[in-house]
Design a protein around this motif. Structure first.
Motif, PDB file in Angstrom:
ATOM      1  N   LEU A 247      21.336  -5.467  48.405  1.00 52.13           N
ATOM      2  CA  LEU A 247      20.195  -6.259  48.869  1.00 52.13           C
ATOM      3  C   LEU A 247      19.303  -5.394  49.757  1.00 52.13           C
TER       4      LEU A 247
ATOM      5  N   THR B 100      22.521 -10.375  44.531  1.00 49.58           N
ATOM      6  CA  THR B 100      22.681 -11.796  44.841  1.00 49.58           C
ATOM      7  C   THR B 100      24.067 -12.078  45.424  1.00 49.58           C
ATOM      8  N   HIS B 101      24.147 -13.137  46.200  1.00 50.57           N
ATOM      9  CA  HIS B 101      25.414 -13.483  46.856  1.00 50.57           C
ATOM     10  C   HIS B 101      26.496 -13.852  45.844  1.00 50.57           C
TER      11      HIS B 101
END
Lengths: 359, 87
Positions: free
Chosen positions: A91, A115-116
């Motif tokens: 990120l 992305t998480h």
């Protein structure tokens, strides 16, 4: 609702990956953060996929795969992951590229893997598993939320075997930014985390996966997850209030405070946040209660309670408390009922109740 | 041209994190996709970005992209042509 923990795997700043027991030797690091001891991923993952994966993804996939292997290859009915900050390194790379390129063209991979939910998604893709798949990103409640969801899924009979994970990584930018906020100690030995009175703690990271089962073989003693409870910014934040929350959890699971013979505390060496832990230790439990701690082995991170859960499983299963975990000098009995209590800077408080016994 | 090919090979290895590959493992005419290096569509996007960022070559036409990215020699020729055209 309770669940049996039938398998687990952890990658941590200690040598914990290759065996599911307490490491024979502890790694001492003199720093303001601890870094995971990672396995050789080339033996575990497809080399073509490997080259695209950020470190956190490799840790998550290797760890989940090992956990499933230890569960005799059970295909989970749900995959639930908790992560405070997700694929943070990618990120950061992605956002930096956006900045450098003046919001024009950026590299593809850091974006895809930033992305998480990348870890839970990749685990599912690797297993070709199309079942319930979700990621919780609630700071220090992330892993606890994943556990709570798993218990609810079982209670509603939506899933029998569930893979639950907690994972976070530490990056240079994370260290720098939180350093400005006074989160970290000056470099010091992790094994002397609680010595002296100073502010800040040592940062850490880790990946831990568990196979939970709503059914378990009869007549066999197992580690049971008997309840999870979270509460946010308690008003008074005194021991009476914490005890009320503990009582709530114990009542829900049909047990009493005097049955708790082991408490694992999230004490992290920051004198500003140790008062509650100290009071609980001194005043609230019976004299025979064993008090343990764990953050000197894994550091402080949002899903450190996943490492605590793994340690709790090891202690209960092996019927032995390693000296390195002891906060007090008790040395007698094996623990049957272990309460894990952690709070993050007095905001997110969590309780996890473990038992050793028959399902 | 040979220096450019050598540099491009190194750039590709770095851009695509081909950890177990060294420049001598493939030559200028080795196919990059499917066979040869076995790259795929995500790698193609990274190579397009490499051409644009490092060498200033922007390839808009998908057909031309396919042609340019077939091997390292084609990529090098494209860069040389671009330099000749744009001074």
């Amino acid at each position: 609702m309770k669940a049996a923990i039938i398998a687990s795997s952890v990658i941590s700043p200690q040598q914990t990956y290759n065996s599911d027991g307490f490491p024979p030797e502890l790694i001492e690091t003199i720093a303001d953060h601890l870094v995971c001891v990672e396995p050789d991923y080339r033996n575990l993952l497809n080399p073509i996929q490997l080259r695209r994966m950020p470190r956190i993804l490799k840790m998550g996939l290797a760890c989940s795969q090992t956990c499933i292997n230890r569960a005799d290859g059970i295909s989970p009915d749900a995959i639930i992951v908790g992560t405070g900050l997700g694929c943070l390194d990618n990120l950061e790379k992605f956002l930096l590229e956006v900045l450098i390129s003046n919001e024009h063209v950026t590299s593809v991979l850091p974006f895809i893997n930033s992305t998480h939910n990348a870890v839970a998604a990749h685990v599912a893709m690797l297993l070709k598993n199309h079942n319930y798949n979700i990621t919780y990103c609630h700071r220090c409640f992330s892993f606890e939320s994943a556990l709570q969801d798993a218990l609810l899924q079982m209670e509603e009979k939506k899933a029998k075997n569930i893979l639950v994970g907690g994972i976070d990584e530490c990056t240079n930018d994370f260290m720098k930014l939180h350093g400005y906020l006074g989160y970290w100690k000056d470099p010091q030995s992790n094994l002397k985390l609680l010595s002296g009175k100073s502010s800040g703690t040592i940062a850490g990271e880790g990946s831990a996966f568990f196979m939970l089962s709503g059914e378990a073989g009869e007549g066999e003693n197992r580690v049971l997850l008997d309840g999870v409870h979270t509460f946010f910014t308690p008003q008074k934040a005194d021991t009476a209030e914490i005890l009320e929350e503990i009582d709530w959890l114990l009542q829900k699971s049909g047990s009493r405070l005097d049955e708790i013979d082991g408490v694992m505390l999230g004490v992290n060496g920051d004198y500003r946040f140790t008062e509650l832990y100290d009071d609980l230790q001194k005043n609230c439990f019976s004299d025979n209660t064993e008090f343990l701690y764990y953050k000197h082995l894994c550091g402080e991170y949002y899903t450190s309670s996943a490492f605590a859960l793994w340690l709790g499983c090891v202690v209960l299963r092996n019927r032995h408390i390693p000296d390195a975990l002891r906060l007090n000098g008790k040395s007698g009995h094996a623990i049957n009922n272990l309460l894990i209590y952690n709070h993050f800077r007095n905001k997110e408080h969590s309780l996890i109740l473990l038992r050793y016994g028959q399902f | 041209m040979e220096d450019l090919i050598k540099q491009l090979k190194q750039d590709i290895i770095e851009a695509l994190s081909l950890e177990d590959v060294v420049a001598d493992d493939f030559d200028a005419d080795t196919p990059l996709f499917v066979e040869g290096l076995g790259l795929d569509s995500i790698d193609a996007l990274e190579l397009i970005l490499l051409m644009e960022r490092k060498y200033g070559v922007k390839i808009e036409d998908p057909k031309e992209r396919r042609n340019v990215l077939r091997n390292v020699r084609a990529m090098a020729e494209c860069i040389v042509n671009h330099r000749n055209t744009n001074g």
